[in-house]
Scaffold this active site. Structure first.
Site, PDB file in Angstrom:
ATOM      1  N   ASP A 308       0.769  -1.715   0.111  1.00 11.66           N
ATOM      2  CA  ASP A 308      -0.063  -0.291  -0.225  1.00 11.66           C
ATOM      3  C   ASP A 308       0.810   0.920   0.474  1.00 11.66           C
ATOM      4  O   ASP A 308       1.590   1.399   0.396  1.00 11.66           O
ATOM      5  CB  ASP A 308      -0.893  -0.405   1.163  1.00 11.66           C
ATOM      6  N   LYS A 309      -0.008   2.089  -0.429  1.00 11.46           N
ATOM      7  CA  LYS A 309       0.974   3.390  -0.973  1.00 11.46           C
ATOM      8  C   LYS A 309       1.347   3.569   0.726  1.00 11.46           C
ATOM      9  O   LYS A 309       2.330   4.429   1.391  1.00 11.46           O
ATOM     10  CB  LYS A 309       1.133   4.143  -1.817  1.00 11.46           C
TER      11      LYS A 309
END
Length: 490
Positions: A308-309
């Protein structure tokens, strides 16, 4: 017997010390003392092994301990004292490593259980009283204030708050909760006040089930360890039978016993515990709870990692980098209106706008009403009677809000510099846009490089951000793939 098994770790340490002394004495020519040290080390380390072998015989099971016992006795008979000492020590050392792995898992579990709240504040007979969490009844109203933990699963009936749900979801960014929203035990109220109706209590709560899963996982063994247990049932009698066959064919007891000693699987016994404790111990040192040896074994086969960023590759604390306002609004007025509207939003971009307004010492005393949040797109609210829309380009276009080409091009240039652009519309007219950027974690580049060195071939990044920001982050970190995404919003 119980006393010997109880002090098995101490016996392991003593046998290691005696083996070291034995080798030193042999190096200096003290042959008799050299042999005595090895024999004593064998007796001390062999005690627990012999006891386990005896227990397995009583249960009519051919265990590895039985084979080790036979091999050690044989080694003593033929005068291979160093072999007998080293074999018994290695076997006990393997047990020690297994125990250490279990201790680390239990320690991590204890830390997890310590996160669970012991008391809860409930409303009974019109009064707020403290009761043990186990005594909270389904349907009761529970009160949680700023800094407090959610003791049960339930639904908010009064109030609103910013909550940290990282203990449950792993998401580092706080979420905003209001009436009718669901909350989970183990979450913490950062700011605000809520009253919830308890829907799941005791062992039925989300956090209790997490603990239960970890407890079950810590008892599990890896596939390799399971194989070794099954393997021992057949390997031990096979080796004994083969050694007897060697004696029959050669008529040399020494050769038969030597075969037993060579066949004793000392390295095989300790390889699984060593690898598991190394992985689990290193993970615990870096704040990672690994559920068991089977998980560690599966990691060796992983060739793709999905990140996930926000909050994982980035710090999850975006900041406002630029504000572009159009007449009749100036930069400060646009920021103030947007911040008042975003006070009702849980999105990290909205909170960045609020934090920027607070940093400029704006008094956010106005109240946004008729707030309608379009998750992943934006929000609509009324501030001082004015309708305000804040969101991404795609959402505004769906609402027939036209953005002039030159402004859109300016926004794209901002996005290519790594910003996420949030447009603000007041009473149907474009009032400006706000550029917001997150920062990469300092350690991420090195971590990704190390993952590639350790066999990870494919890196994937998930994000709801715009494609320019996503591509910029991916290029900076050498990410291989950014899947199709939904549009970003506030």
């Amino acid at each position: 017997m119980k006393v010997v098994l109880r002090y098995k770790n101490q016996l392991t340490a003593i046998s290691f010390l005696l083996i070291a002394i034995g080798f030193l004495l042999g190096a200096f020519g003290y042959e008799e003392w050299h042999k005595f040290a090895f024999v004593l080390a064998t007796i001390i380390a062999g005690g627990p092994i012999v006891m386990k072998a005896y227990q397995s015989i009583r249960m009519r099971v051919f265990s590895i301990e039985l084979l080790v016992t036979i091999a050690v006795i044989g080694a003593l008979v033929i005068g291979e004292y160093s072999e007998s000492a080293v074999v018994t020590f290695l076997f006990l050392f393997g047990d020690y490593l297994e125990l250490r792995t279990l201790t680390k898992t239990r320690s991590s579990l204890k830390e997890l259980m310590d996160l669970a709240l012991q008391e809860a504040e409930v409303i009974r007979n019109g009064e707020q009283v403290l009761v043990p969490v186990d005594e909270v009844v389904k349907g009761e109203r529970v009160v949680i204030r700023s800094g407090g933990k959610i003791p049960v699963d339930g639904k908010i009936v009064t109030g609103q708050a910013s909550m940290n749900e990282s203990a449950v979801t792993g998401e580092s960014v706080p979420v905003f909760k209001k009436e009718n929203d669901q909350v989970y035990s183990g979450s913490m109220v950062d700011h605000g006040y809520v009253e919830i109706i308890a829907e799941r209590v005791g062992e039925d709560t989300t956090f209790a089930k997490i603990i239960e899963l970890v407890e079950e996982a810590q008892e599990s063994k890896s596939q390799t360890e399971k194989f070794l247990q099954t393997f021992a049932r057949y390997y031990t009698p096979a080796v004994v039978a083969l050694s007897i066959m060697v004696f029959i064919l050669t008529r040399e007891i020494r050769m038969a016993i030597t075969f037993l000693v060579i066949a004793c699987p000392g390295a095989l016994v300790i390889d699984a515990p060593v690898s598991n404790v190394a992985g689990i111990g290193n993970g615990a040192k870096h704040g990672i709870l690994v559920k068991g040896g089977e998980v560690m074994e599966r990691f060796s086969k992983v060739d793709t990692v999905v990140f996930d960023k926000t909050g994982t590759l980035t710090k999850g604390k975006p900041v406002v980098t630029n504000i572009k306002a159009f007449r009749p609004y100036d930069e400060n007025e646009l920021l103030r209106l947007a911040a008042v509207a975003e006070m009702s939003s849980e999105h990290h971009l909205g909170q960045a706008i609020v934090q920027e307004a607070k940093a400029r010492n704006f008094m956010l005393v106005d109240q946004a009403v008729d707030v309608d949040i379009m998750k992943g797109n934006g929000l609509y609210a009324k501030v001082n009677g004015m309708g305000i829309m804040i969101g991404n380009h795609k959402w505004l276009a769906s609402k027939c809000i036209t953005i002039p080409l030159e402004i859109e091009e300016e926004a794209v240039r901002s996005e290519k510099r790594g910003n996420t652009v949030v447009f603000a519309v007041v009473e149907g007219q474009l009032a400006g846009f706000i550029s917001i950027a997150d920062q990469l974690r300092e350690e991420v580049s090195q971590a990704i490089a190390e993952l590639r060195e350790n066999g990870i071939k494919h890196m994937v990044m998930l994000t709801g951000d715009n494609e320019h920001v996503a591509k910029l982050v991916a290029d900076q970190l050498d990410i291989d793939e950014i899947p199709c995404r939904t549009a970003a919003g506030t």
